[in-house]
Design an enzyme around this catalytic site. Structure first.
Site, PDB file in Angstrom:
ATOM      1  N   ARG A 105      11.772  -0.660  10.727  1.00 33.49           N
ATOM      2  CA  ARG A 105      10.657  -0.458  11.630  1.00 33.49           C
ATOM      3  C   ARG A 105      10.841  -1.479  12.837  1.00 33.49           C
ATOM      4  O   ARG A 105      11.137  -2.601  12.473  1.00 33.49           O
ATOM      5  CB  ARG A 105       9.249  -0.563  11.235  1.00 33.49           C
ATOM      6  CG  ARG A 105       8.815   0.585  10.331  1.00 33.49           C
ATOM      7  CD  ARG A 105       7.557   0.389   9.564  1.00 33.49           C
ATOM      8  NE  ARG A 105       6.563  -0.267  10.084  1.00 33.49           N
ATOM      9  CZ  ARG A 105       5.315  -0.455   9.514  1.00 33.49           C
ATOM     10  NH1 ARG A 105       5.201   0.062   8.350  1.00 33.49           N
ATOM     11  NH2 ARG A 105       4.236  -1.024   9.811  1.00 33.49           N
ATOM     12  N   ARG A 120      -0.153  -9.402  13.359  1.00 34.63           N
ATOM     13  CA  ARG A 120      -0.514  -8.129  12.399  1.00 34.63           C
ATOM     14  C   ARG A 120      -1.677  -8.870  11.458  1.00 34.63           C
ATOM     15  O   ARG A 120      -2.556  -8.274  10.898  1.00 34.63           O
ATOM     16  CB  ARG A 120       0.471  -7.526  11.837  1.00 34.63           C
ATOM     17  CG  ARG A 120       0.973  -6.485  12.885  1.00 34.63           C
ATOM     18  CD  ARG A 120       2.673  -6.008  12.261  1.00 34.63           C
ATOM     19  NE  ARG A 120       2.795  -5.552  11.345  1.00 34.63           N
ATOM     20  CZ  ARG A 120       3.650  -5.027  10.727  1.00 34.63           C
ATOM     21  NH1 ARG A 120       4.859  -5.539  11.115  1.00 34.63           N
ATOM     22  NH2 ARG A 120       3.799  -4.106   9.659  1.00 34.63           N
ATOM     23  N   ARG A 137      11.772  -5.458   4.431  1.00 34.27           N
ATOM     24  CA  ARG A 137      11.480  -3.764   4.162  1.00 34.27           C
ATOM     25  C   ARG A 137      12.416  -2.957   4.981  1.00 34.27           C
ATOM     26  O   ARG A 137      12.640  -3.170   6.003  1.00 34.27           O
ATOM     27  CB  ARG A 137       9.894  -3.518   4.907  1.00 34.27           C
ATOM     28  CG  ARG A 137       9.586  -1.895   4.694  1.00 34.27           C
ATOM     29  CD  ARG A 137       8.341  -1.773   4.788  1.00 34.27           C
ATOM     30  NE  ARG A 137       7.395  -2.464   6.033  1.00 34.27           N
ATOM     31  CZ  ARG A 137       6.171  -2.616   6.065  1.00 34.27           C
ATOM     32  NH1 ARG A 137       5.402  -1.791   5.156  1.00 34.27           N
ATOM     33  NH2 ARG A 137       5.503  -3.015   7.150  1.00 34.27           N
ATOM     34  N   ARG A 141      -9.408   0.522   9.214  1.00 30.33           N
ATOM     35  CA  ARG A 141      -9.082  -1.029   9.524  1.00 30.33           C
ATOM     36  C   ARG A 141      -9.981  -1.604  10.304  1.00 30.33           C
ATOM     37  O   ARG A 141      -9.754  -2.743  10.574  1.00 30.33           O
ATOM     38  CB  ARG A 141      -7.633  -0.842  10.510  1.00 30.33           C
ATOM     39  CG  ARG A 141      -6.255  -1.064   9.337  1.00 30.33           C
ATOM     40  CD  ARG A 141      -5.115  -1.011  10.557  1.00 30.33           C
ATOM     41  NE  ARG A 141      -4.006  -1.618  10.162  1.00 30.33           N
ATOM     42  CZ  ARG A 141      -2.863  -0.788   9.548  1.00 30.33           C
ATOM     43  NH1 ARG A 141      -3.053   0.189   9.097  1.00 30.33           N
ATOM     44  NH2 ARG A 141      -1.985  -1.664   9.188  1.00 30.33           N
ATOM     45  N   LYS A 198       0.652  -1.197  -0.005  1.00 36.41           N
ATOM     46  CA  LYS A 198      -0.108  -0.156  -0.008  1.00 36.41           C
ATOM     47  C   LYS A 198       0.783   1.323  -0.029  1.00 36.41           C
ATOM     48  O   LYS A 198       0.547   2.082  -0.843  1.00 36.41           O
ATOM     49  CB  LYS A 198      -1.016  -0.065   1.244  1.00 36.41           C
ATOM     50  CG  LYS A 198      -1.833  -1.027   1.336  1.00 36.41           C
ATOM     51  CD  LYS A 198      -2.522  -1.053   2.716  1.00 36.41           C
ATOM     52  CE  LYS A 198      -2.014  -1.039   3.861  1.00 36.41           C
ATOM     53  NZ  LYS A 198      -1.190  -2.411   4.125  1.00 36.41           N
TER      54      LYS A 198
HETATM   55  P1  ADP Z   1       2.463  -1.591   3.245  1.00 37.17           P
HETATM   56  O1  ADP Z   1       2.455  -0.201   3.117  1.00 37.17           O
HETATM   57  O2  ADP Z   1       1.124  -2.373   2.724  1.00 37.17           O
HETATM   58  O3  ADP Z   1       2.446  -2.186   4.650  1.00 37.17           O
HETATM   59  P2  ADP Z   1       4.943  -1.784   1.807  1.00 37.17           P
HETATM   60  O4  ADP Z   1       4.483  -0.727   0.417  1.00 37.17           O
HETATM   61  O5  ADP Z   1       5.711  -0.817   2.709  1.00 37.17           O
HETATM   62  O6  ADP Z   1       3.723  -2.332   2.336  1.00 37.17           O
HETATM   63  O7  ADP Z   1       5.626  -2.792   1.183  1.00 37.17           O
HETATM   64  C1  ADP Z   1       6.251  -3.867   1.918  1.00 37.17           C
HETATM   65  C2  ADP Z   1       7.423  -4.352   1.382  1.00 37.17           C
HETATM   66  O8  ADP Z   1       7.501  -4.800   0.441  1.00 37.17           O
HETATM   67  C3  ADP Z   1       8.269  -3.061   1.003  1.00 37.17           C
HETATM   68  O9  ADP Z   1       9.764  -3.305   1.425  1.00 37.17           O
HETATM   69  C4  ADP Z   1       8.218  -3.148  -0.696  1.00 37.17           C
HETATM   70  O10 ADP Z   1       9.692  -2.665  -1.197  1.00 37.17           O
HETATM   71  C5  ADP Z   1       7.955  -4.460  -1.007  1.00 37.17           C
HETATM   72  N1  ADP Z   1       6.945  -4.620  -2.035  1.00 37.17           N
HETATM   73  C6  ADP Z   1       5.972  -3.678  -2.071  1.00 37.17           C
HETATM   74  N2  ADP Z   1       5.153  -4.118  -3.405  1.00 37.17           N
HETATM   75  C7  ADP Z   1       6.065  -5.216  -3.957  1.00 37.17           C
HETATM   76  C8  ADP Z   1       5.468  -6.083  -4.853  1.00 37.17           C
HETATM   77  N3  ADP Z   1       4.632  -5.853  -5.681  1.00 37.17           N
HETATM   78  N4  ADP Z   1       6.351  -7.045  -5.168  1.00 37.17           N
HETATM   79  C9  ADP Z   1       7.470  -7.316  -4.202  1.00 37.17           C
HETATM   80  N5  ADP Z   1       7.833  -6.261  -3.181  1.00 37.17           N
HETATM   81  C10 ADP Z   1       6.938  -5.582  -2.768  1.00 37.17           C
HETATM   82  P1  AMP Z   2       1.227   0.314   9.172  1.00 42.96           P
HETATM   83  O1  AMP Z   2       2.037   1.539   8.933  1.00 42.96           O
HETATM   84  O2  AMP Z   2      -0.050   0.780   8.425  1.00 42.96           O
HETATM   85  O3  AMP Z   2       1.585  -1.037   8.761  1.00 42.96           O
HETATM   86  O4  AMP Z   2       0.740   0.436  10.678  1.00 42.96           O
HETATM   87  C1  AMP Z   2       1.543  -0.059  11.865  1.00 42.96           C
HETATM   88  C2  AMP Z   2       0.745  -0.177  13.025  1.00 42.96           C
HETATM   89  O5  AMP Z   2       0.084   1.138  13.383  1.00 42.96           O
HETATM   90  C3  AMP Z   2      -0.443  -1.129  12.766  1.00 42.96           C
HETATM   91  O6  AMP Z   2      -0.131  -2.523  13.065  1.00 42.96           O
HETATM   92  C4  AMP Z   2      -1.390  -0.741  14.093  1.00 42.96           C
HETATM   93  O7  AMP Z   2      -0.738  -0.869  15.449  1.00 42.96           O
HETATM   94  C5  AMP Z   2      -1.245   1.002  13.949  1.00 42.96           C
HETATM   95  N1  AMP Z   2      -2.268   1.502  13.020  1.00 42.96           N
HETATM   96  C6  AMP Z   2      -2.226   2.018  11.918  1.00 42.96           C
HETATM   97  N2  AMP Z   2      -3.056   2.382  11.364  1.00 42.96           N
HETATM   98  C7  AMP Z   2      -4.150   2.001  12.206  1.00 42.96           C
HETATM   99  C8  AMP Z   2      -5.705   2.121  12.157  1.00 42.96           C
HETATM  100  N3  AMP Z   2      -6.267   2.498  11.186  1.00 42.96           N
HETATM  101  N4  AMP Z   2      -6.035   1.495  13.090  1.00 42.96           N
HETATM  102  C9  AMP Z   2      -5.779   0.896  14.269  1.00 42.96           C
HETATM  103  N5  AMP Z   2      -4.215   0.821  14.266  1.00 42.96           N
HETATM  104  C10 AMP Z   2      -3.563   1.276  13.404  1.00 42.96           C
END
Ligand code: ADP
Ligand code: AMP
Length: 218
Positions: free
Chosen positions: A161, A172, A127, A88, A13
């Site tokens: 992170r 998660r 990541r 969420r 995302k």
């Molecule tokens: P989210 O925001 O949904 O938690 P991220 O965009 O941070 O996920 O993506 C998680 C990890 O996977 C990052 O390190 C990113 O570079 C990688 N990633 C994102 N999209 C893809 C994809 N389509 N294929 C492979 N790796 C990906």
């Molecule tokens: P994310 O960066 O989206 O992966 O979120 C990291 C963490 O933040 C999650 O595992 C939750 O603990 C918290 N968080 C982020 N967005 C929300 C939401 N909309 N509702 C509840 N918790 C959230």
């Protein structure tokens, strides 16, 4: 254009939101990023959120709803927004509808980036981001062009992170399946849902998303 990007943690995302932000001039509204900023600033919200986030649990609805309500009032949100990581839960989805109605805004789409659980551990544990500009990378799937140097800003410090470890991934994903996936039909019922295949390479997923956005803004 105002859209929600949905999908599991590590589903892509944030990666896609940043690309769409650049391409369409919309703003990425990531509750995860906002909570991490609150933690870094040491605010009461940050203190409350930190323990929950480190355990892979959701932060209370009222906290994130409050954060998003404030953020939507900032002028740049009027350029169009991409919600990333919000809503969420059903309560958050309903609160979002009320907020948008009050502010005279509307949602144009809710796009699910669909990625099965078996991809997620590798996505999350690989990541990392640039410590200077926040650009996102992955050990295997998205490496900088020059090893150790950020493509976007030339920075050489990177960070991971606290919650990106194999231990928290299970909680998660559990939270995602129990609380977040059930809101997908909510948007389907409103005729707003679109689904893209998030197992494809990043640029292919981007192509699917821009196809949807370009078609619906015609
Ligand atoms: P989210 O925001 O949904 O938690 P991220 O965009 O941070 O996920 O993506 C998680 C990890 O996977 C990052 O390190 C990113 O570079 C990688 N990633 C994102 N999209 C893809 C994809 N389509 N294929 C492979 N790796 C990906
Ligand atoms: P994310 O960066 O989206 O992966 O979120 C990291 C963490 O933040 C999650 O595992 C939750 O603990 C918290 N968080 C982020 N967005 C929300 C939401 N909309 N509702 C509840 N918790 C959230």
């Amino acid at each position: 254009m105002n859209i929600i990007l949905m999908g599991p943690p590590g589903g892509g995302k944030g990666t896609q939101a940043k690309i769409l932000e650049e391409k369409y001039g919309m703003v990425q509204l990531s509750t995860g990023d906002m909570l991490r900023a609150a933690i870094a600033a040491g605010t009461p919200v940050g203190l409350e959120a930190k323990t929950l986030m480190d355990a892979g649990k959701l932060v209370p609805d009222q906290v994130v709803i409050g954060i998003i309500a404030e953020r939507l009032d900032q002028p740049d949100a009027r350029k169009g927004f991409i919600l990333d990581g919000f809503p969420r839960t059903t309560a958050q989805a309903e609160a979002l509808d009320r907020m948008l109605a009050e502010k005279g805004l509307k949602l144009d789409g809710a796009i699910e980036i669909r990625v099965p659980d078996e991809y997620i551990v590798e996505r999350i544990t690989g990541r990392y981001t640039c410590g200077k500009c926040g650009a996102g990378y992955h050990d295997k799937f998205q490496q900088p062009k020059v090893a150790g140097v950020c493509d976007s800003c030339g920075g050489t410090e990177f960070k991971r992170r606290d919650d990106d470890n194999a231990l928290t991934v299970k909680s998660r994903l559990d939270a995602y399946h129990a609380k977040t996936a059930p809101i997908i039909p909510y948007y389907d019922g409103k005729g707003l849902l679109r689904v893209v295949d998030g197992t494809q390479p990043i640029d292919v997923v981007t192509g699917q998303l821009t196809g949807i956005i370009d078609r619906s803004s015609r």
